[in-house]
Write a protein that holds these residues in place. Structure first.
Motif, PDB file in Angstrom:
ATOM      1  N   LEU A  72      -1.597   5.388  10.934  1.00  0.00           N
ATOM      2  CA  LEU A  72      -1.893   4.294  10.496  1.00  0.00           C
ATOM      3  C   LEU A  72      -0.565   3.983   9.780  1.00  0.00           C
ATOM      4  O   LEU A  72      -0.106   4.286   8.935  1.00  0.00           O
ATOM      5  CB  LEU A  72      -3.077   4.069   9.405  1.00  0.00           C
ATOM      6  CG  LEU A  72      -4.555   4.450  10.260  1.00  0.00           C
ATOM      7  CD1 LEU A  72      -5.549   4.395   8.846  1.00  0.00           C
ATOM      8  CD2 LEU A  72      -4.738   3.544  11.227  1.00  0.00           C
ATOM      9  N   ARG A  73      -0.172   2.621  10.005  1.00  0.00           N
ATOM     10  CA  ARG A  73       0.968   1.703   9.582  1.00  0.00           C
ATOM     11  C   ARG A  73       0.626   0.929   8.500  1.00  0.00           C
ATOM     12  O   ARG A  73      -0.349  -0.141   8.931  1.00  0.00           O
ATOM     13  CB  ARG A  73       1.873   1.289  10.627  1.00  0.00           C
ATOM     14  CG  ARG A  73       2.649   2.321  11.477  1.00  0.00           C
ATOM     15  CD  ARG A  73       3.308   1.513  12.402  1.00  0.00           C
ATOM     16  NE  ARG A  73       4.118   2.642  13.187  1.00  0.00           N
ATOM     17  CZ  ARG A  73       5.345   2.381  13.605  1.00  0.00           C
ATOM     18  NH1 ARG A  73       6.126   1.450  13.168  1.00  0.00           N
ATOM     19  NH2 ARG A  73       5.954   3.271  14.426  1.00  0.00           N
ATOM     20  N   TYR A  74       0.976   0.905   7.499  1.00  0.00           N
ATOM     21  CA  TYR A  74       0.546  -0.357   6.544  1.00  0.00           C
ATOM     22  C   TYR A  74       1.827  -0.780   5.717  1.00  0.00           C
ATOM     23  O   TYR A  74       2.796  -0.030   5.625  1.00  0.00           O
ATOM     24  CB  TYR A  74      -0.554   0.194   5.493  1.00  0.00           C
ATOM     25  CG  TYR A  74      -0.114   1.138   4.339  1.00  0.00           C
ATOM     26  CD1 TYR A  74       0.547   0.459   3.181  1.00  0.00           C
ATOM     27  CD2 TYR A  74      -0.040   2.432   4.556  1.00  0.00           C
ATOM     28  CE1 TYR A  74       0.768   1.506   2.080  1.00  0.00           C
ATOM     29  CE2 TYR A  74       0.380   3.291   3.633  1.00  0.00           C
ATOM     30  CZ  TYR A  74       0.907   2.986   2.339  1.00  0.00           C
ATOM     31  OH  TYR A  74       1.325   3.917   1.531  1.00  0.00           O
ATOM     32  N   CYS A  75       1.724  -2.024   5.178  1.00  0.00           N
ATOM     33  CA  CYS A  75       3.052  -2.341   4.462  1.00  0.00           C
ATOM     34  C   CYS A  75       2.517  -3.425   3.351  1.00  0.00           C
ATOM     35  O   CYS A  75       1.408  -3.734   3.318  1.00  0.00           O
ATOM     36  CB  CYS A  75       3.919  -3.358   5.484  1.00  0.00           C
ATOM     37  SG  CYS A  75       3.187  -5.073   5.765  1.00  0.00           S
ATOM     38  N   TRP A  76       3.496  -3.377   2.080  1.00  0.00           N
ATOM     39  CA  TRP A  76       3.061  -4.460   1.366  1.00  0.00           C
ATOM     40  C   TRP A  76       4.345  -5.269   1.285  1.00  0.00           C
ATOM     41  O   TRP A  76       5.424  -4.809   0.407  1.00  0.00           O
ATOM     42  CB  TRP A  76       3.160  -3.459   0.045  1.00  0.00           C
ATOM     43  CG  TRP A  76       3.020  -4.450  -1.188  1.00  0.00           C
ATOM     44  CD1 TRP A  76       2.112  -5.776  -1.198  1.00  0.00           C
ATOM     45  CD2 TRP A  76       3.118  -3.856  -2.418  1.00  0.00           C
ATOM     46  NE1 TRP A  76       2.329  -5.990  -2.689  1.00  0.00           N
ATOM     47  CE2 TRP A  76       2.635  -5.026  -3.354  1.00  0.00           C
ATOM     48  CE3 TRP A  76       3.883  -2.992  -2.987  1.00  0.00           C
ATOM     49  CZ2 TRP A  76       3.109  -4.921  -4.751  1.00  0.00           C
ATOM     50  CZ3 TRP A  76       3.992  -2.930  -4.515  1.00  0.00           C
ATOM     51  CH2 TRP A  76       3.724  -3.883  -5.298  1.00  0.00           C
ATOM     52  N   LEU A  77       4.453  -6.298   2.037  1.00  0.00           N
ATOM     53  CA  LEU A  77       5.641  -7.313   2.418  1.00  0.00           C
ATOM     54  C   LEU A  77       6.098  -7.756   1.050  1.00  0.00           C
ATOM     55  O   LEU A  77       7.449  -7.756   0.668  1.00  0.00           O
ATOM     56  CB  LEU A  77       5.592  -8.351   3.370  1.00  0.00           C
ATOM     57  CG  LEU A  77       6.626  -9.065   3.556  1.00  0.00           C
ATOM     58  CD1 LEU A  77       7.824  -8.464   4.120  1.00  0.00           C
ATOM     59  CD2 LEU A  77       6.124 -10.210   4.461  1.00  0.00           C
ATOM     60  N   THR A  78       5.197  -8.138   0.152  1.00  0.00           N
ATOM     61  CA  THR A  78       5.479  -8.788  -1.389  1.00  0.00           C
ATOM     62  C   THR A  78       6.351  -7.804  -2.154  1.00  0.00           C
ATOM     63  O   THR A  78       7.164  -8.027  -2.620  1.00  0.00           O
ATOM     64  CB  THR A  78       4.356  -9.360  -1.917  1.00  0.00           C
ATOM     65  OG1 THR A  78       3.311  -9.635  -0.951  1.00  0.00           O
ATOM     66  CG2 THR A  78       4.635 -10.601  -2.747  1.00  0.00           C
ATOM     67  N   LYS A 111       4.750  -4.741  12.470  1.00  0.00           N
ATOM     68  CA  LYS A 111       4.186  -3.610  13.203  1.00  0.00           C
ATOM     69  C   LYS A 111       3.109  -2.914  12.475  1.00  0.00           C
ATOM     70  O   LYS A 111       2.313  -1.959  13.103  1.00  0.00           O
ATOM     71  CB  LYS A 111       5.434  -2.286  13.412  1.00  0.00           C
ATOM     72  CG  LYS A 111       6.279  -2.788  14.202  1.00  0.00           C
ATOM     73  CD  LYS A 111       7.558  -1.507  14.172  1.00  0.00           C
ATOM     74  CE  LYS A 111       8.767  -2.046  14.756  1.00  0.00           C
ATOM     75  NZ  LYS A 111       9.810  -1.113  14.907  1.00  0.00           N
ATOM     76  N   ALA A 112       2.773  -3.353  11.566  1.00  0.00           N
ATOM     77  CA  ALA A 112       1.789  -2.753  10.514  1.00  0.00           C
ATOM     78  C   ALA A 112       0.190  -2.942  11.019  1.00  0.00           C
ATOM     79  O   ALA A 112       0.277  -4.000  11.613  1.00  0.00           O
ATOM     80  CB  ALA A 112       1.875  -3.266   9.057  1.00  0.00           C
ATOM     81  N   ASP A 113      -0.439  -1.937  11.018  1.00  0.00           N
ATOM     82  CA  ASP A 113      -2.009  -2.095  11.052  1.00  0.00           C
ATOM     83  C   ASP A 113      -2.559  -2.585  10.113  1.00  0.00           C
ATOM     84  O   ASP A 113      -3.784  -3.363  10.372  1.00  0.00           O
ATOM     85  CB  ASP A 113      -2.684  -0.821  11.155  1.00  0.00           C
ATOM     86  CG  ASP A 113      -2.117   0.068  12.474  1.00  0.00           C
ATOM     87  OD1 ASP A 113      -2.057  -0.550  13.786  1.00  0.00           O
ATOM     88  OD2 ASP A 113      -1.353   1.224  12.170  1.00  0.00           O
TER      89      ASP A 113
END
Length: 161
Positions: A72-78, A111-113
């Motif tokens: 699983l890909r996650y991100c926190w862009l902020t 690309k994040a889920d």
């Protein structure tokens, strides 16, 4: 073993890095709470909210161990953008590194889920948060000092009104 050693019985999120080739595991952190990172365990099927509800309302704890799926890909862009901004303000990185950081953060978010803040169903809060990261360029020259930022108060001196 870690939770037993800490005598911890609540919900939380333990994070590890695993090298798929060598199998070596590195412990990152444990967060004994529901916070912004709660969305990822829920997406992975861990249902921490339901677990906590049953534990507190019915005093019932399932002995089942649930392992989340890999990849699983996650991100926190902020958070990524704030990290880039702070590193630039502190002169830890230059303009080219800043631009690279921002571009990598944007591509990672595409690309994040899962986005820790952004939701396509309700994008406004995330957009407003990101907009706050793009103040006037003049403010990027040095950190903003807030009144009382480095002041320590005793509990008797605090005002909660």
């Amino acid at each position: 073993k870690l939770l037993d050693a800490l005598d911890y019985t609540g919900i939380g999120c333990a994070q590890f890095l695993v090298d798929k080739e060598s199998g070596k595991t590195s412990f990152l952190e444990i967060n004994p709470r529901i916070a912004g990172n709660h969305a990822l365990p829920e997406l992975a099927g861990l249902q921490l909210g339901w677990f906590n509800f049953e534990r507190n309302v019915y005093n019932k704890v399932s002995p089942d161990v649930i392992t989340a799926p890999e990849g699983l890909r996650y991100c926190w862009l902020t958070g990524d953008l704030m990290g880039a901004k702070v590193s630039f303000i502190r002169r830890e990185i230059g303009v080219s590194s800043l631009i690279g950081w921002v571009i990598r953060a944007i591509f990672a978010s595409l690309k994040a889920d899962l986005h820790m803040v952004f939701s396509y169903q309700d994008p406004y809060p995330a957009i407003k948060g990101m907009w706050a990261l793009v103040p006037r360029i003049a403010r990027w020259r040095s950190p903003v000092n807030h009144p009382g930022e480095n002041t320590i108060y005793s509990s008797k001196e605090r005002s909660f009104s």
